[in-house]
Design an enzyme around this catalytic site. Structure first.
Site, PDB file in Angstrom:
ATOM      1  N   HIS A 162       0.852  -1.193   0.000  1.00 58.50           N
ATOM      2  CA  HIS A 162       0.000   0.000   0.000  1.00 58.50           C
ATOM      3  C   HIS A 162       0.889   1.245   0.000  1.00 58.50           C
ATOM      4  O   HIS A 162       2.038   1.204   0.448  1.00 58.50           O
ATOM      5  CB  HIS A 162      -0.894   0.029   1.233  1.00 58.50           C
ATOM      6  CG  HIS A 162      -1.977  -1.002   1.214  1.00 58.50           C
ATOM      7  ND1 HIS A 162      -3.038  -0.962   2.087  1.00 58.50           N
ATOM      8  CD2 HIS A 162      -2.170  -2.105   0.441  1.00 58.50           C
ATOM      9  CE1 HIS A 162      -3.843  -1.987   1.852  1.00 58.50           C
ATOM     10  NE2 HIS A 162      -3.323  -2.694   0.856  1.00 58.50           N
TER      11      HIS A 162
ATOM     12  N   GLU B 248       0.876   3.827   1.901  1.00 58.78           N
ATOM     13  CA  GLU B 248       1.362   4.197   3.233  1.00 58.78           C
ATOM     14  C   GLU B 248       2.550   3.345   3.664  1.00 58.78           C
ATOM     15  O   GLU B 248       3.512   3.857   4.252  1.00 58.78           O
ATOM     16  CB  GLU B 248       0.249   4.046   4.281  1.00 58.78           C
ATOM     17  CG  GLU B 248      -0.982   4.865   4.007  1.00 58.78           C
ATOM     18  CD  GLU B 248      -2.068   4.108   3.262  1.00 58.78           C
ATOM     19  OE1 GLU B 248      -3.249   4.352   3.556  1.00 58.78           O
ATOM     20  OE2 GLU B 248      -1.745   3.286   2.377  1.00 58.78           O
TER      21      GLU B 248
ATOM     22  N   CYS C 138      -6.034   1.878   5.910  1.00 60.16           N
ATOM     23  CA  CYS C 138      -6.687   0.644   6.338  1.00 60.16           C
ATOM     24  C   CYS C 138      -6.120   0.207   7.688  1.00 60.16           C
ATOM     25  O   CYS C 138      -5.207   0.825   8.238  1.00 60.16           O
ATOM     26  CB  CYS C 138      -6.480  -0.456   5.290  1.00 60.16           C
ATOM     27  SG  CYS C 138      -4.781  -1.069   5.212  1.00 60.16           S
TER      28      CYS C 138
ATOM     29  N   CYS D 109      -2.275  -0.588   7.530  1.00 57.42           N
ATOM     30  CA  CYS D 109      -1.447   0.611   7.456  1.00 57.42           C
ATOM     31  C   CYS D 109      -1.501   1.400   8.767  1.00 57.42           C
ATOM     32  O   CYS D 109      -0.491   1.934   9.216  1.00 57.42           O
ATOM     33  CB  CYS D 109      -1.874   1.473   6.278  1.00 57.42           C
ATOM     34  SG  CYS D 109      -1.535   0.688   4.688  1.00 57.42           S
TER      35      CYS D 109
END
Length: 146
Positions: A56, A58, A86, A89
């Site tokens: 992801h 992040e 999410c 993260c």
């Protein structure tokens, strides 16, 4: 003197990253990490390219920023991300002890607030920065996919 280094300014940088992800066929989430008004990490989702569910924006940004500063804690840093992080993260951001998280669009299905995930007690959170622009890009991406 006018301060140009606002949350909107840095969210636009994250939005540029999200647009790059969109062009690559990745879910269009972009992130930048800033310290002292300087971008030290600039990333976007790479889950498809890397075939890695943890890639992801992040997570990529945390790794890049930690490498830049030479340490694992991101105190005095701010993450700008186009979509609410999410649970995964948010957990990584908790451990990084990042000082501030600024996100654009709310993730009503998988966002950390919906999932009840806790951040570090000293982490400040600001949501809804350029929310319409961030959400529009996500909707456009999924409209093309369906």
């Amino acid at each position: 003197m006018i301060d140009i280094f606002t949350d909107d300014y840095f969210m636009k940088k994250a939005l540029q990253e999200a647009e790059t992800a969109f062009e690559k066929g990745e879910i269009p989430v972009g992130a930048v990490i800033v310290i002292d008004n300087k971008v030290i990490a600039r990333t976007h989702n790479l889950t498809e390219m890397l075939n890695d569910v943890t890639a992801h924006a992040e997570m990529q940004a945390i790794t890049s920023a930690a490498n830049f500063i030479g340490g694992k804690y991101l105190k005095d840093c701010t993450l700008y991300v186009t979509l609410e992080p999410c649970q995964m993260c948010a957990g990584a951001l908790y451990w990084s002890q990042i000082s501030k998280i600024v996100y654009g669009a709310t993730d009503e299905k998988r966002g950390f607030t919906k999932m009840g995930t806790q951040l570090h007690p000293k982490t400040e959170v600001v949501g809804g920065i350029l929310e319409k622009e961030c959400a529009l890009l996500m909707r456009a991406f999924f409209r093309l996919r369906r």
